[in-house]
Design a protein around this motif. Structure first.
Motif, mmCIF file in Angstrom:
data_model
loop_
_atom_site.group_PDB
_atom_site.id
_atom_site.type_symbol
_atom_site.label_atom_id
_atom_site.label_comp_id
_atom_site.label_asym_id
_atom_site.label_seq_id
_atom_site.Cartn_x
_atom_site.Cartn_y
_atom_site.Cartn_z
ATOM 1 N N LEU A 34 0.830 -1.198 0.000
ATOM 2 C CA LEU A 34 0.000 0.000 0.000
ATOM 3 C C LEU A 34 0.869 1.255 0.000
ATOM 4 O O LEU A 34 0.632 2.190 -0.774
ATOM 5 C CB LEU A 34 -0.927 -0.019 1.211
ATOM 6 N N LEU A 35 1.883 1.288 0.840
ATOM 7 C CA LEU A 35 2.782 2.442 0.868
ATOM 8 C C LEU A 35 3.554 2.597 -0.439
ATOM 9 O O LEU A 35 3.762 3.724 -0.910
ATOM 10 C CB LEU A 35 3.753 2.321 2.042
ATOM 11 N N LEU A 36 3.991 1.487 -1.042
ATOM 12 C CA LEU A 36 4.683 1.563 -2.334
ATOM 13 C C LEU A 36 3.771 2.142 -3.413
ATOM 14 O O LEU A 36 4.189 2.976 -4.214
ATOM 15 C CB LEU A 36 5.167 0.182 -2.764
ATOM 16 N N LYS A 37 2.523 1.693 -3.423
ATOM 17 C CA LYS A 37 1.595 2.183 -4.438
ATOM 18 C C LYS A 37 1.272 3.657 -4.243
ATOM 19 O O LYS A 37 1.158 4.407 -5.211
ATOM 20 C CB LYS A 37 0.309 1.356 -4.411
ATOM 21 N N ILE A 38 1.141 4.083 -2.994
ATOM 22 C CA ILE A 38 0.848 5.498 -2.739
ATOM 23 C C ILE A 38 2.021 6.376 -3.172
ATOM 24 O O ILE A 38 1.846 7.408 -3.802
ATOM 25 C CB ILE A 38 0.530 5.723 -1.251
ATOM 26 N N GLU A 39 3.222 5.954 -2.860
ATOM 27 C CA GLU A 39 4.387 6.790 -3.119
ATOM 28 C C GLU A 39 4.847 6.754 -4.574
ATOM 29 O O GLU A 39 5.225 7.777 -5.138
ATOM 30 C CB GLU A 39 5.542 6.357 -2.210
ATOM 31 N N PHE A 40 4.830 5.589 -5.198
ATOM 32 C CA PHE A 40 5.446 5.456 -6.517
ATOM 33 C C PHE A 40 4.478 5.361 -7.676
ATOM 34 O O PHE A 40 4.903 5.223 -8.813
ATOM 35 C CB PHE A 40 6.381 4.233 -6.535
ATOM 36 N N SER A 41 3.165 5.421 -7.449
ATOM 37 C CA SER A 41 2.244 5.313 -8.574
ATOM 38 C C SER A 41 2.301 6.565 -9.433
ATOM 39 O O SER A 41 2.369 7.682 -8.928
ATOM 40 C CB SER A 41 0.816 5.080 -8.081
ATOM 41 N N HIS A 42 2.314 6.352 -10.725
ATOM 42 C CA HIS A 42 2.290 7.412 -11.727
ATOM 43 C C HIS A 42 3.434 8.410 -11.546
ATOM 44 O O HIS A 42 3.260 9.607 -11.748
ATOM 45 C CB HIS A 42 0.940 8.141 -11.720
ATOM 46 N N ARG A 43 4.579 7.900 -11.162
ATOM 47 C CA ARG A 43 5.776 8.748 -11.078
ATOM 48 C C ARG A 43 6.590 8.566 -12.337
ATOM 49 O O ARG A 43 6.695 7.470 -12.855
ATOM 50 C CB ARG A 43 6.620 8.366 -9.867
ATOM 51 N N GLY A 44 7.210 9.624 -12.788
ATOM 52 C CA GLY A 44 7.971 9.590 -14.025
ATOM 53 C C GLY A 44 9.433 9.260 -13.822
ATOM 54 O O GLY A 44 10.258 10.170 -13.805
ATOM 55 N N TYR A 45 9.756 7.982 -13.661
ATOM 56 C CA TYR A 45 11.149 7.564 -13.611
ATOM 57 C C TYR A 45 11.502 6.927 -14.941
ATOM 58 O O TYR A 45 10.698 6.234 -15.535
ATOM 59 C CB TYR A 45 11.374 6.514 -12.510
ATOM 60 N N SER A 46 12.718 7.144 -15.381
ATOM 61 C CA SER A 46 13.187 6.431 -16.560
ATOM 62 C C SER A 46 14.537 5.807 -16.247
ATOM 63 O O SER A 46 15.313 6.334 -15.447
ATOM 64 C CB SER A 46 13.303 7.366 -17.762
#
Length: 161
Positions: free
Chosen positions: A83-95
């Motif tokens: 849950l914490l991973l999804k909240i923090e890293f969802s739809h973030r622009g990493y390449s």
């Protein structure tokens, strides 16, 4: 300082998810306290149970053997962590190219590079968080009901005797 998202929604989502995990852990403690009479036995049981729960959650051991990998689905810590991973890293622009420029030693198959593909430690961070929230809420309700039943059974036996 940790580079977390700076938004009110993310802050309150993190706060809610941590509160939910703490309430589930508290419910486990209440259930152990209501069912195990001897304090030393309860402490030993809780220590072993929490150690197993944290080990199968996946952030201490990433490559679990197949015969024990199913246990992560019984760990409330695993659902809270996802849950914490999804909240923090969802739809973030990493390449991966940006990450390789910052850290040249990072290989293609590292978890950092896989954030760009929506995966982080075998978790699809772009999925909805409803499964984790529902599982934690169900665990909270079931455990609190079990605590109530254990205390009700104790008081019923005392009234009869």
């Amino acid at each position: 300082m940790g580079g977390l998202r700076i938004a009110a929604g993310s802050f309150f989502a993190n706060l809610f998810s941590m509160l939910l995990v703490v309430l589930v852990a508290q419910s486990i403690g209440l259930l152990v306290g209501a069912t195990i009479l001897h304090p030393r036995t309860a402490i030993a049981f809780c220590t072993v149970m929490m150690l197993c729960t944290m080990l199968v959650a996946g952030f201490y051991v990433s490559n679990m053997p197949v015969w024990i990998a199913w246990m992560k689905y019984t760990s409330f810590v695993w659902y809270g962590y996802n849950l914490l991973l999804k909240i923090e890293f969802s739809h973030r622009g990493y390449s991966c190219s940006d990450l390789r420029k910052a850290k040249p030693e990072v290989a293609q198959d590292t978890p950092w590079c896989s954030v760009a593909q929506g995966q982080l430690f075998e978790v699809d961070v772009d999925e909805a968080v409803t499964l984790e929230v529902c599982v934690l809420m169900a665990a909270l309700l079931v455990l609190r009901w079990a605590v109530y039943q254990a205390l009700k059974m104790k008081t019923t036996f005392r009234q009869r005797g």
